[in-house]
Design a protein around this motif. Structure first.
Motif, PDB file in Angstrom:
ATOM      1  N   ILE A 191       0.842  -1.201   0.000  1.00  0.00           N
ATOM      2  CA  ILE A 191       0.000   0.000   0.000  1.00  0.00           C
ATOM      3  C   ILE A 191       0.876   1.251   0.000  1.00  0.00           C
ATOM      4  CG2 ILE A 191      -1.646   1.342   1.368  1.00  0.00           C
ATOM      5  CD1 ILE A 191      -2.800  -1.379   2.320  1.00  0.00           C
ATOM      6  N   ARG A 192       1.916   1.265   0.811  1.00  0.00           N
ATOM      7  CA  ARG A 192       2.812   2.430   0.874  1.00  0.00           C
ATOM      8  C   ARG A 192       3.515   2.669  -0.458  1.00  0.00           C
ATOM      9  NH1 ARG A 192       6.833   2.627   5.842  1.00  0.00           N
ATOM     10  NH2 ARG A 192       7.185   4.631   4.856  1.00  0.00           N
ATOM     11  N   ALA A 193       3.817   1.589  -1.178  1.00  0.00           N
ATOM     12  CA  ALA A 193       4.580   1.714  -2.432  1.00  0.00           C
ATOM     13  C   ALA A 193       3.693   2.015  -3.642  1.00  0.00           C
ATOM     14  CB  ALA A 193       5.367   0.425  -2.684  1.00  0.00           C
ATOM     15  N   TRP A 194       2.374   2.003  -3.458  1.00  0.00           N
ATOM     16  CA  TRP A 194       1.460   2.119  -4.590  1.00  0.00           C
ATOM     17  C   TRP A 194       1.323   3.569  -5.041  1.00  0.00           C
ATOM     18  CZ3 TRP A 194      -0.131  -0.861  -8.170  1.00  0.00           C
ATOM     19  CH2 TRP A 194      -1.289  -0.598  -8.898  1.00  0.00           C
ATOM     20  N   PRO A 195       1.116   3.838  -6.338  1.00  0.00           N
ATOM     21  CA  PRO A 195       0.964   5.213  -6.838  1.00  0.00           C
ATOM     22  C   PRO A 195      -0.242   5.914  -6.219  1.00  0.00           C
ATOM     23  CG  PRO A 195       1.300   3.670  -8.652  1.00  0.00           C
ATOM     24  CD  PRO A 195       1.085   2.847  -7.433  1.00  0.00           C
ATOM     25  N   ASN A 196      -0.181   7.250  -6.179  1.00  0.00           N
ATOM     26  CA  ASN A 196      -1.314   8.009  -5.645  1.00  0.00           C
ATOM     27  C   ASN A 196      -2.441   8.084  -6.688  1.00  0.00           C
ATOM     28  OD1 ASN A 196      -0.793  10.129  -7.460  1.00  0.00           O
ATOM     29  ND2 ASN A 196       0.466  11.246  -5.994  1.00  0.00           N
ATOM     30  N   GLN A 197      -3.485   8.799  -6.333  1.00  0.00           N
ATOM     31  CA  GLN A 197      -4.694   8.840  -7.157  1.00  0.00           C
ATOM     32  C   GLN A 197      -4.424   9.341  -8.580  1.00  0.00           C
ATOM     33  OE1 GLN A 197      -4.267   9.739  -3.988  1.00  0.00           O
ATOM     34  NE2 GLN A 197      -6.200   9.933  -2.862  1.00  0.00           N
ATOM     35  N   ASP A 198      -3.734  10.471  -8.689  1.00  0.00           N
ATOM     36  CA  ASP A 198      -3.490  11.055 -10.010  1.00  0.00           C
ATOM     37  C   ASP A 198      -2.571  10.178 -10.856  1.00  0.00           C
ATOM     38  OD1 ASP A 198      -5.088  13.324  -9.590  1.00  0.00           O
ATOM     39  OD2 ASP A 198      -3.459  14.366  -8.554  1.00  0.00           O
ATOM     40  N   GLU A 199      -1.580   9.564 -10.216  1.00  0.00           N
ATOM     41  CA  GLU A 199      -0.669   8.694 -10.959  1.00  0.00           C
ATOM     42  C   GLU A 199      -1.392   7.467 -11.502  1.00  0.00           C
ATOM     43  OE1 GLU A 199       2.215   7.989  -7.952  1.00  0.00           O
ATOM     44  OE2 GLU A 199       3.364   9.803  -8.366  1.00  0.00           O
ATOM     45  N   LEU A 200      -2.266   6.889 -10.698  1.00  0.00           N
ATOM     46  CA  LEU A 200      -3.011   5.730 -11.177  1.00  0.00           C
ATOM     47  C   LEU A 200      -3.972   6.136 -12.290  1.00  0.00           C
ATOM     48  CD1 LEU A 200      -3.763   2.790 -11.115  1.00  0.00           C
ATOM     49  CD2 LEU A 200      -5.303   3.254  -9.193  1.00  0.00           C
ATOM     50  N   ALA A 201      -4.617   7.282 -12.157  1.00  0.00           N
ATOM     51  CA  ALA A 201      -5.521   7.762 -13.211  1.00  0.00           C
ATOM     52  C   ALA A 201      -4.766   7.905 -14.533  1.00  0.00           C
ATOM     53  CB  ALA A 201      -6.146   9.089 -12.804  1.00  0.00           C
ATOM     54  N   ALA A 202      -3.543   8.416 -14.478  1.00  0.00           N
ATOM     55  CA  ALA A 202      -2.740   8.586 -15.686  1.00  0.00           C
ATOM     56  C   ALA A 202      -2.390   7.238 -16.301  1.00  0.00           C
ATOM     57  CB  ALA A 202      -1.469   9.370 -15.365  1.00  0.00           C
TER      58      ALA A 202
END
Length: 232
Positions: A191-202
């Motif tokens: 979870i800590r290593a996962w991309p944030n909201q905007d990065e995942l949207a991209a």
């Protein structure tokens, strides 16, 4: 290995989930203080499936996330790469189609589903961008994608408290109620290593999906991303 590394070798991650399958849903309820039920309800609303439509529920585990669709007359396929999870789910809900499959090489034909959804599983895939492409392939033109995943709390103070909970409290609690507490150390790290909201949207948009948007839940602890496959 007792704990899957962040390299996410499929065999190790699958074995980890096989080991926690019997108590997985109960542990999740405890660790989230019951919030998982609200998050899954919002996902079902976002998928907005109608009776007779076909929904692919990836990383479905024991099928808890698939049950609302089946109960509403939607043809849902629960797909997961953990045979242990699938066995538990099939015993509880023999009416649901449980299929073993890898998200990066889905065993389904092109343009098969009206909607594809994955909840709290994309970060456990070793090639998430490839998986997003596979989801696009199996969705019908105009079909919907809904991804629920742990994300980054939007308020700095809340983010700090949440990080401390992940790395300290979560493994300690899991150690008391889970048969494999090391698995929850991995989950906290992932979870800590996962991309944030905007990065995942991209990344979703880069995979070919359009009209990408997301909604933060619980202050950004979870984000529900929505997208659509181009109609042509």
């Amino acid at each position: 290995m007792n704990r899957a590394s962040l390299d996410k070798r499929p065999d190790e991650v699958a074995a980890m989930f096989d080991g926690v399958a019997p108590k997985y849903d109960v542990v999740n309820d405890v660790l989230s203080a019951g919030q998982t039920r609200r998050w899954r309800r919002i996902v079902v609303e976002a998928v907005d499936a109608r009776p007779g439509q076909r929904v692919l529920d990836l990383a479905a585990g024991t099928g808890t996330s698939s049950e609302p669709y089946a109960d509403a007359g939607v043809h849902v396929v629960a797909c997961d790469f953990s045979l242990g999870m699938l066995r538990v789910g099939k015993r509880r809900r023999p009416d649901i189609d449980f299929v073993a499959g890898d998200a990066t090489a889905l065993p389904f034909a092109d343009n098969s589903f009206d909607a594809v959804t994955i909840s709290f599983g994309l970060r456990n895939v070793n090639e998430p961008d490839k998986a997003l492409g596979e989801m696009l392939r199996v969705a019908k033109p105009g079909g919907r994608l809904v991804v629920a995943e742990f994300s980054t709390p939007v308020l700095p103070v809340w983010r700090t408290l949440y990080t401390e909970y992940l790395m300290r409290a979560l493994p300690a609690i899991a150690g008391r109620i889970s048969s494999n507490p090391e698995s929850y150390v991995y989950l906290a790290e992932s979870i800590r290593a996962w991309p944030n909201q905007d990065e995942l949207a991209a990344r979703i948009a880069a995979s070919g999906w359009q009209d990408v948007a997301y909604r933060n839940l619980s202050g950004g602890i979870v984000a529900v991303h929505r997208a659509q496959k181009p109609a042509s």
